[in-house]
Design a protein around this motif. Structure first.
Motif, short mmCIF file in Angstrom:
data_model
loop_
_atom_site.label_atom_id
_atom_site.label_comp_id
_atom_site.label_asym_id
_atom_site.label_seq_id
_atom_site.Cartn_x
_atom_site.Cartn_y
_atom_site.Cartn_z
N VAL A 14 -0.05 -40.64 11.10
CA VAL A 14 0.89 -41.14 10.10
C VAL A 14 2.07 -40.21 9.89
N LEU A 15 1.97 -38.98 10.34
CA LEU A 15 3.09 -38.05 10.27
C LEU A 15 3.90 -38.06 11.56
N VAL A 16 3.22 -38.05 12.70
CA VAL A 16 3.89 -37.86 13.99
C VAL A 16 4.66 -39.10 14.44
N GLN A 17 4.00 -40.27 14.43
CA GLN A 17 4.64 -41.46 15.01
C GLN A 17 5.92 -41.88 14.31
N PRO A 18 5.99 -41.86 12.98
CA PRO A 18 7.25 -42.26 12.34
C PRO A 18 8.44 -41.39 12.75
N MET A 19 8.21 -40.14 13.11
CA MET A 19 9.31 -39.27 13.51
C MET A 19 10.00 -39.77 14.77
N VAL A 24 19.04 -44.39 8.93
CA VAL A 24 17.74 -44.23 9.60
C VAL A 24 17.07 -42.94 9.15
N ILE A 25 17.85 -41.86 9.11
CA ILE A 25 17.30 -40.56 8.72
C ILE A 25 16.84 -40.57 7.26
N LEU A 26 17.65 -41.16 6.38
CA LEU A 26 17.28 -41.21 4.96
C LEU A 26 16.07 -42.11 4.73
N GLY A 27 16.00 -43.22 5.48
CA GLY A 27 14.84 -44.11 5.36
C GLY A 27 13.56 -43.41 5.78
N LEU A 28 13.65 -42.63 6.85
CA LEU A 28 12.48 -41.87 7.31
C LEU A 28 12.11 -40.79 6.31
N ALA A 29 13.13 -40.11 5.75
CA ALA A 29 12.87 -39.07 4.76
C ALA A 29 12.18 -39.65 3.53
N LEU A 30 12.62 -40.82 3.08
CA LEU A 30 11.99 -41.45 1.92
C LEU A 30 10.53 -41.79 2.21
N PHE A 31 10.27 -42.24 3.44
CA PHE A 31 8.88 -42.54 3.81
C PHE A 31 8.00 -41.31 3.68
N PHE A 32 8.49 -40.17 4.16
CA PHE A 32 7.69 -38.95 4.09
C PHE A 32 7.51 -38.46 2.66
#
Length: 289
Positions: free
Chosen positions: A71-76, A107-115
Motif C-alpha cells: 500500500v506504500l510502494v505501488q501508489p508511488m 498528480v503529485i498533490l493527489g498522491l501526497a494526500l493519499f499518503f
C-alpha cells in the motif's frame, strides 16, 4: 524492513518506469496491434535502450516491496507519468507546457494526500498458496474476457482495455511478489520445486509477462493517453485493495478517509488523462509515423 529504503527505491522505480515508457511508446506507436512487430521492436536499439528503464524499475520495485508494504510502494509508481511527460521531449515531442506542469503538480498533490490519509503503513501477512492460485486464475480469466470483448473494436478502445487489464495484472503481481520473496529467503531455489513456491512464482511470471506484452500492444494501438492512464491508475488501486484484503495491510477506513481516497483517485485520474491526452500524445514522436 526499512521504510526509508522502500520510499527511495519506490521513487527510483517510478523514475525508471517513466523514462522507459516515454521511449517505448515513441518507438512502438503505429495505430495497429501487431504482435509480430514486438519481435521487430526487440531488434530496435532505441526501444531496447528505453526498455532498460523497465529493467531498472523492476529491480528497484522489488527492493521497495522487500522493505515496505504494497500500500506504500505501488501508489508511488503513479509518479512515472509526470516523469514520462517531462522526458518525452527527448523523443521528439514538444516540451511540457505550463498546463502539463500544472497537471503534474495535481498528480503529485493527489498522491501526497493519499499518503497523509494512509498514515503510517504496516506490513501484512503473506498470501496463502490457495489464495494465490485463485487470485491469479480469476485475474487471467477476467482479463482474457475483457480482451476478447474488444477484439473487433476500434484501436483506441482496445488500447484502453489493454492498459486497464495490464494495470490490474501488475497490481496483482505486486501482492504475490511477497510470497515469492519469502520462499526464496527461506529455501532458495529448492523452495520453488514445491507448490508453496511454484504457484506464486508461476503466477507472477505469467501475469507480469502478460501485462508487459499488453502494454506494448497498447502502445502500438493508440496514443499514450489511451493505454497508459488506465494502467497507471488501476495498478495501485488493485494493489492497495488486495493488500488490505489478502495481506491484511493497514488501510485506515471511515467515511472521511474513503471520501478522501476517492478524491485522490479522481484527481490523479483526471490529471493523468489530461497529461497523456491524444492531441498531445500524437505529437510524441509521432511526427515520424
Amino acid at each position: 524492513m526499512s521504510l526509508t529504503l522502500a520510499v527511495v527505491a519506490g521513487l527510483g522505480s517510478a523514475l525508471a518506469y517513466g523514462a522507459g515508457t516515454a521511449g517505448q511508446h515513441a518507438e512502438a506507436y503505429t495505430g495497429e496491434a501487431d504482435a509480430g512487430r514486438l519481435v521487430d521492436l526487440a531488434r530496435n536499439p532505441r526501444w531496447l535502450l528505453a526498455s532498460l528503464g523497465d529493467v531498472v524499475g523492476i529491480a528497484l520495485q522489488l527492493l521497495a516491496l522487500a522493505n515496505g508494504p504494497v500500500v506504500l510502494v505501488q501508489p508511488m509508481l503513479v509518479l512515472s507519468l509526470p516523469v514520462a511527460v517531462v522526458l518525452r521531449s527527448f523523443f521528439g515531442a514538444p516540451k511540457p507546457s505550463r498546463a502539463d506542469l500544472a497537471n503534474c503538480l495535481v498528480v503529485i498533490l493527489g498522491l501526497a494526500l493519499f499518503f497523509v490519509l494512509l498514515g503510517e503503513p504496516r506490513r501484512g501477512s503473506i498470501i496463502s498458496t490457495q489464495a494465490t492460485a485463485w487470485t491469479a486464475l480469476l485475474s487471467l480469466v477476467a482479463g482474457g474476457m475483457a480482451i476478447a470483448a474488444v477484439r473487433n473494436r476500434a484501436p483506441v478502445p482496445r488500447a484502453i482495455t489493454f492498459g486497464a487489464v495490464a494495470g490490474c495484472w501488475f497490481g496483482v503481481v505486486s501482492v504475490l511478489i511477497e510470497a515469492v520473496s519469502s520462499v526464496w529467503q527461506v529455501d532458495g531455489l529448492a523452495g520453488f520445486r514445491h507448490p508453496v513456491g511454484m504457484v506464486p512464482l508461476t503466477a507472477v511470471v505469467v501475469l507480469a509477462v502478460g501485462g508487459y506484452l499488453l502494454v506494448q500492444l497498447g502502445f502500438q494501438l493508440g496514443p499514450l493517453g489511451a493505454s497508459f492512464p488506465p494502467s497507471l491508475i488501476l495498478d495501485p488501486v488493485v494493489a492497495v485493495a488486495l493488500g488490505a484484503v489478502l495481506l491484511s495491510e493497514r488501510v485506515p477506513l471511515g467515511s472521511g478517509r474513503v471520501l478522501g481516497y476517492l478524491l485522490c483517485i479522481a484527481a490523479v485520474g483526471w490529471a493523468s488523462v489530461r497529461l497523456a491526452e491524444p492531441e498531445k500524445s500524437r505529437r510524441l514522436g509521432m511526427g515520424r509515423h
